[in-house]
Scaffold this motif. Structure first.
Motif, PDB file in Angstrom:
ATOM      1  N   VAL A   1      52.819 -49.614  74.404  1.00  0.00           N
ATOM      2  CA  VAL A   1      52.320 -48.657  75.472  1.00  0.00           C
ATOM      3  C   VAL A   1      53.666 -48.547  76.093  1.00  0.00           C
ATOM      4  CG1 VAL A   1      50.992 -48.468  77.623  1.00  0.00           C
ATOM      5  CG2 VAL A   1      49.963 -49.443  75.458  1.00  0.00           C
ATOM      6  N   PHE A   2      54.601 -49.514  76.326  1.00  0.00           N
ATOM      7  CA  PHE A   2      55.909 -49.074  77.071  1.00  0.00           C
ATOM      8  C   PHE A   2      56.375 -47.973  76.324  1.00  0.00           C
ATOM      9  CE2 PHE A   2      60.068 -50.411  77.892  1.00  0.00           C
ATOM     10  CZ  PHE A   2      60.345 -50.155  79.308  1.00  0.00           C
TER      11      PHE A   2
ATOM     12  N   GLU B   1      55.027 -44.672  76.670  1.00  0.00           N
ATOM     13  CA  GLU B   1      55.124 -43.997  78.037  1.00  0.00           C
ATOM     14  C   GLU B   1      56.832 -43.585  78.168  1.00  0.00           C
ATOM     15  OE1 GLU B   1      55.618 -45.564  82.514  1.00  0.00           O
ATOM     16  OE2 GLU B   1      56.113 -46.687  81.121  1.00  0.00           O
TER      17      GLU B   1
ATOM     18  N   CYS C   1      52.005 -50.871  82.166  1.00  0.00           N
ATOM     19  CA  CYS C   1      51.810 -50.905  80.676  1.00  0.00           C
ATOM     20  C   CYS C   1      51.025 -52.126  80.280  1.00  0.00           C
ATOM     21  CB  CYS C   1      52.988 -50.846  79.842  1.00  0.00           C
ATOM     22  SG  CYS C   1      53.694 -49.332  80.137  1.00  0.00           S
TER      23      CYS C   1
ATOM     24  N   THR D   1      51.378 -54.147  74.432  1.00  0.00           N
ATOM     25  CA  THR D   1      52.004 -53.921  75.773  1.00  0.00           C
ATOM     26  C   THR D   1      53.431 -53.037  75.460  1.00  0.00           C
ATOM     27  OG1 THR D   1      51.004 -55.677  76.693  1.00  0.00           O
ATOM     28  CG2 THR D   1      52.984 -54.724  77.728  1.00  0.00           C
TER      29      THR D   1
END
Length: 146
Positions: free
Chosen positions: A71-72, A75, A53, A68
């Motif tokens: 994105v984490f 996901e 990420c 970040t």
């Protein structure tokens, strides 16, 4: 009167024997596929996911810390809700399952609750006697060996 020996200590580790075996209270086998994932495997999976990420965030958003985390979260939400694992979980041979729901998908609602609490970090580092984080308890999930 209750003595210290009756209560035990976190220094003594997880209780052993019968229902108190690791995952025994949850109806999971003590070892092998379907058993609770160890802390070591979960941490390595988390590091793999975070590094991936971070790389995506750096490439797309010029290393913005909030990007970040976003994105984490994305996901985790998408992959855990639909497949039952993140990339790091898959690499480490782990799977997120609904507790007591063999073969059921985690689903979007449980995935949302789990991901939201995971991103707060505190629930993820507070565990119960079976090694489940508060984010997994709240979502009704458990991380097991695949």
């Amino acid at each position: 009167m209750v003595s210290r020996e009756d209560v035990g200590s976190w220094l003594e580790g997880t209780p052993t024997g019968g229902e108190n075996d690791r995952g025994g209270r949850l109806g999971l086998p003590p070892d092998g596929p379907g058993s609770l994932a160890t802390v070591g495997r979960r941490v390595v999976a988390l590091v793999i996911d975070w590094v991936l990420c971070l790389l995506i965030s750096f490439l797309l958003f010029d290393e913005n810390p909030m990007a970040t985390l976003a994105v984490f979260a994305l996901e985790n939400l998408l992959l855990v809700s639909t497949l039952g694992y993140t990339i790091g979980h898959r690499v480490m041979g782990l799977q997120v399952r609904v507790l007591g729901g063999e073969g059921r998908m985690v689903g979007l609602w449980r995935g949302f609750v789990r991901t939201g609490l995971l991103c707060l970090l505190i629930p993820a580092v507070v565990w119960d006697g079976d090694g489940r984080g508060l984010h997994d308890k709240a979502a009704g999930t458990v991380i097991v060996r695949a």
